[in-house]
Design a protein around this motif. Structure first.
Motif, PDB file in Angstrom:
ATOM      1  N   TYR A  25      35.109  78.302  19.885  1.00  0.00           N
ATOM      2  CA  TYR A  25      36.391  77.737  19.460  1.00  0.00           C
ATOM      3  C   TYR A  25      37.141  77.105  20.626  1.00  0.00           C
ATOM      4  CZ  TYR A  25      41.240  77.381  18.113  1.00  0.00           C
ATOM      5  OH  TYR A  25      42.510  76.917  17.903  1.00  0.00           O
ATOM      6  N   ARG A  26      37.130  77.789  21.753  1.00  0.00           N
ATOM      7  CA  ARG A  26      37.804  77.240  22.928  1.00  0.00           C
ATOM      8  C   ARG A  26      37.225  75.868  23.293  1.00  0.00           C
ATOM      9  NH1 ARG A  26      40.375  79.365  27.757  1.00  0.00           N
ATOM     10  NH2 ARG A  26      40.050  77.930  29.486  1.00  0.00           N
ATOM     11  N   LYS A  27      35.898  75.759  23.202  1.00  0.00           N
ATOM     12  CA  LYS A  27      35.226  74.499  23.524  1.00  0.00           C
ATOM     13  C   LYS A  27      35.656  73.397  22.564  1.00  0.00           C
ATOM     14  CE  LYS A  27      30.575  72.555  24.141  1.00  0.00           C
ATOM     15  NZ  LYS A  27      29.118  72.851  24.082  1.00  0.00           N
ATOM     16  N   LYS A  28      35.684  73.726  21.245  1.00  0.00           N
ATOM     17  CA  LYS A  28      36.091  72.734  20.249  1.00  0.00           C
ATOM     18  C   LYS A  28      37.561  72.348  20.423  1.00  0.00           C
ATOM     19  CE  LYS A  28      32.234  72.435  17.817  1.00  0.00           C
ATOM     20  NZ  LYS A  28      31.481  71.168  17.655  1.00  0.00           N
ATOM     21  N   ALA A  29      38.410  73.350  20.703  1.00  0.00           N
ATOM     22  CA  ALA A  29      39.837  73.084  20.849  1.00  0.00           C
ATOM     23  C   ALA A  29      40.116  72.152  22.024  1.00  0.00           C
ATOM     24  CB  ALA A  29      40.582  74.407  21.020  1.00  0.00           C
ATOM     25  N   ILE A  30      39.402  72.357  23.112  1.00  0.00           N
ATOM     26  CA  ILE A  30      39.562  71.479  24.277  1.00  0.00           C
ATOM     27  C   ILE A  30      39.043  70.073  23.961  1.00  0.00           C
ATOM     28  CG2 ILE A  30      38.752  71.057  26.628  1.00  0.00           C
ATOM     29  CD1 ILE A  30      38.771  74.089  27.060  1.00  0.00           C
ATOM     30  N   GLN A  31      37.913  70.018  23.249  1.00  0.00           N
ATOM     31  CA  GLN A  31      37.307  68.719  22.917  1.00  0.00           C
ATOM     32  C   GLN A  31      38.220  67.860  22.049  1.00  0.00           C
ATOM     33  OE1 GLN A  31      33.552  69.092  20.897  1.00  0.00           O
ATOM     34  NE2 GLN A  31      33.350  66.894  20.524  1.00  0.00           N
ATOM     35  N   TYR A  32      38.872  68.505  21.056  1.00  0.00           N
ATOM     36  CA  TYR A  32      39.672  67.742  20.096  1.00  0.00           C
ATOM     37  C   TYR A  32      41.176  67.891  20.296  1.00  0.00           C
ATOM     38  CZ  TYR A  32      35.222  67.376  17.610  1.00  0.00           C
ATOM     39  OH  TYR A  32      33.921  67.115  17.269  1.00  0.00           O
ATOM     40  N   HIS A  33      41.596  68.451  21.432  1.00  0.00           N
ATOM     41  CA  HIS A  33      43.018  68.674  21.674  1.00  0.00           C
ATOM     42  C   HIS A  33      43.791  67.353  21.576  1.00  0.00           C
ATOM     43  CE1 HIS A  33      46.727  69.952  23.582  1.00  0.00           C
ATOM     44  NE2 HIS A  33      46.313  71.204  23.449  1.00  0.00           N
ATOM     45  N   PRO A  34      44.958  67.356  20.905  1.00  0.00           N
ATOM     46  CA  PRO A  34      45.747  66.120  20.731  1.00  0.00           C
ATOM     47  C   PRO A  34      46.114  65.443  22.036  1.00  0.00           C
ATOM     48  CG  PRO A  34      46.558  67.852  19.290  1.00  0.00           C
ATOM     49  CD  PRO A  34      45.552  68.503  20.182  1.00  0.00           C
ATOM     50  N   ASN A  37      43.249  63.369  22.943  1.00  0.00           N
ATOM     51  CA  ASN A  37      42.902  62.352  21.951  1.00  0.00           C
ATOM     52  C   ASN A  37      44.166  61.810  21.283  1.00  0.00           C
ATOM     53  OD1 ASN A  37      39.723  62.899  21.692  1.00  0.00           O
ATOM     54  ND2 ASN A  37      40.780  64.873  21.749  1.00  0.00           N
ATOM     55  N   PRO A  38      45.040  61.152  22.044  1.00  0.00           N
ATOM     56  CA  PRO A  38      46.297  60.657  21.464  1.00  0.00           C
ATOM     57  C   PRO A  38      46.048  59.624  20.359  1.00  0.00           C
ATOM     58  CG  PRO A  38      45.915  59.708  23.642  1.00  0.00           C
ATOM     59  CD  PRO A  38      44.881  60.779  23.460  1.00  0.00           C
ATOM     60  N   ASP A  39      46.827  59.779  19.247  1.00  0.00           N
ATOM     61  CA  ASP A  39      46.761  58.845  18.115  1.00  0.00           C
ATOM     62  C   ASP A  39      45.368  58.789  17.471  1.00  0.00           C
ATOM     63  OD1 ASP A  39      49.440  58.110  18.580  1.00  0.00           O
ATOM     64  OD2 ASP A  39      48.804  56.697  20.126  1.00  0.00           O
ATOM     65  N   ASP A  40      44.599  59.852  17.599  1.00  0.00           N
ATOM     66  CA  ASP A  40      43.270  59.908  16.985  1.00  0.00           C
ATOM     67  C   ASP A  40      43.334  60.888  15.814  1.00  0.00           C
ATOM     68  OD1 ASP A  40      40.618  60.285  16.240  1.00  0.00           O
ATOM     69  OD2 ASP A  40      39.861  60.202  18.295  1.00  0.00           O
ATOM     70  N   LYS A  41      43.474  60.358  14.591  1.00  0.00           N
ATOM     71  CA  LYS A  41      43.629  61.191  13.396  1.00  0.00           C
ATOM     72  C   LYS A  41      42.408  62.064  13.143  1.00  0.00           C
ATOM     73  CE  LYS A  41      47.756  60.038  12.080  1.00  0.00           C
ATOM     74  NZ  LYS A  41      48.844  61.056  12.073  1.00  0.00           N
ATOM     75  N   GLN A  42      41.212  61.533  13.386  1.00  0.00           N
ATOM     76  CA  GLN A  42      40.003  62.307  13.136  1.00  0.00           C
ATOM     77  C   GLN A  42      39.912  63.497  14.094  1.00  0.00           C
ATOM     78  OE1 GLN A  42      37.762  61.949  10.557  1.00  0.00           O
ATOM     79  NE2 GLN A  42      37.134  63.947  11.348  1.00  0.00           N
ATOM     80  N   ALA A  43      40.281  63.258  15.366  1.00  0.00           N
ATOM     81  CA  ALA A  43      40.276  64.353  16.335  1.00  0.00           C
ATOM     82  C   ALA A  43      41.281  65.426  15.933  1.00  0.00           C
ATOM     83  CB  ALA A  43      40.606  63.820  17.735  1.00  0.00           C
ATOM     84  N   GLU A  44      42.427  64.994  15.409  1.00  0.00           N
ATOM     85  CA  GLU A  44      43.439  65.956  14.949  1.00  0.00           C
ATOM     86  C   GLU A  44      42.917  66.799  13.792  1.00  0.00           C
ATOM     87  OE1 GLU A  44      47.799  65.795  12.778  1.00  0.00           O
ATOM     88  OE2 GLU A  44      47.354  64.311  14.345  1.00  0.00           O
TER      89      GLU A  44
END
Length: 383
Positions: A25-34, A37-44
């Motif tokens: 989870y930590r890995k995924k959270a860092i990967q897709y953190h807002p 990834n600013p203004d990236d809806k899919q990452a959010e």
């Protein structure tokens, strides 16, 4: 759109340990953190999806329910949506900040640490038992239940302040909600953060408390809650409705309503997972000559044919007359067991008829060679 398997979301096996799940989870959270990834809806969306998966798999009780029933066993089946699915970013930052240590959820990201530094209160969960008949379990049902719980104070809208704005920044932590300490060690300076003792981590102090709730933001009251029970639930299953538990102090996150299923006993049918069992008693003449009888199902009665010469113990299978599978894998069957009813007392005339039949070859047991061999072995054993 159907939800992905939580193990697939985090990229771990179903046998993964608590440490492996937390690391994934930590890995995924860092990967897709807002903040990355600013203004990236899919990452959010991926960020929220990972948070939802972690909320379930990091909780032993929720994980067990998910392993047994899949998404249908989670709160989405009970109406109101699953708690993770309705989370906003502030919920995620406050719920899972501990995974990144005392420095806040951001773990070095610009916006994350600031958002998670203040404590967010959470209301406690409520647990209620709901009684269901087999018919309600078969079809699914909407229930309205009245519960005593903490609700948001209407006088102050849950803020705890008399006029809604009677707050001042905490002078101890300067509004951050945390106290930072720097210690000198042999390894150098170590920085630690702890909850501010003055404001309890909220970052603000109420200067004029609401008189209705004494500054708590919640009051005790009753509430009628509508819940949707999915078809196919079973005794002991627990469903969850997000946000319908006790309200949190001063505008925090509400707890969940946990619904424990209690299955009422049917007067004639017995449940065996998704199948239903029924004991049918027929008379000796009916078993010999054959007949047609009505048997109960969940919805109504149906007529079944009893063939001539039916033996006691025979099972009739009525396909699709059982209960639906909670995961949508069809319906079970209704199994009818034939039992030959032998009367305790007979009249004189009936006795004479039976005595005549007693000598008839048709009424003399005629076991097969295999059955005779078995009976002989049993006799030798007891001799």
């Amino acid at each position: 759109m159907s939800k992905r398997d939580y193990y697939e979301v985090l990229g771990v096996a179903k046998s993964a340990s608590e440490t492996e799940i937390k690391k994934a989870y930590r890995k995924k959270a860092i990967q897709y953190h807002p903040d990355k990834n600013p203004d990236d809806k899919q990452a959010e969306e991926n960020f929220k999806e990972a948070a939802e998966a972690y909320e379930v798999l990091s909780n032993p009780e929720k994980r067990q329910r998910f392993d047994q029933y899949g998404h249908a066993g989670m709160s989405g089946s009970a109406g109101g949506g699953y708690s993770g699915g309705g989370m906003n970013m502030e919920d995620i930052f406050s719920h899972f900040g501990d995974i990144f240590g005392g420095g806040g959820f951001g773990g070095g990201f610009g916006g994350g640490g600031g958002r998670s530094s203040r404590r967010v209160n959470r209301g406690s969960n409520l647990r209620v038992k709901v009684k269901l008949t087999l018919q309600e379990i078969s079809e699914g049902v909407e229930k309205k239940i009245k519960v005593k719980k903490h609700i948001e104070c209407k006088s102050c809208n849950g803020s705890g302040a008399k006029d809604g704005s009677s707050f001042s920044s905490c002078s101890t932590c300067h509004g951050s909600g945390q106290i930072t300490r720097i210690q000198n060690t042999i390894l150098g300076q170590m920085q630690t953060a702890s909850t501010c003792p003055s404001c309890g981590g909220e970052g603000k102090i109420i200067t004029n408390k609401c008189t209705s709730c004494s500054g708590e933001g919640t009051v005790q009251d009753e509430e009628v809650i509508t819940i949707n029970i999915p078809a196919g639930v079973a005794e002991g299953m627990q469903l969850s409705v997000s946000g319908r538990g006790n309200a949190a102090r001063r505008g925090g996150v509400n707890g969940d309503l946990l619904i424990l299923v209690h299955e009422e006993e049917h007067p004639e049918l017995i449940r065996d997972e998704n199948d239903l069992l029924y004991n049918l008693f027929v008379s000796i003449p009916d078993s010999i000559l054959g007949t047609a009888v009505e048997i109960p199902t969940i919805q109504n009665k149906v007529k079944v044919k009893i063939d001539a010469g039916t033996q006691s113990g025979k099972i009739l299978r009525l396909r699709g007359k059982g209960l639906p599978d909670i995961n949508g894998y069809g319906r079970g069957d209704l199994l009818v067991k034939i039992n030959i009813w032998v009367p305790n007392n007979v009249s004189k005339d009936e006795k004479k008829i039976l005595e005549k039949l007693q000598t008839s070859e048709s009424f003399t047991p005629n076991p097969t060679a295999q059955e005779k061999s078995f009976f002989k072995k049993v006799k030798n054993f007891f001799d």
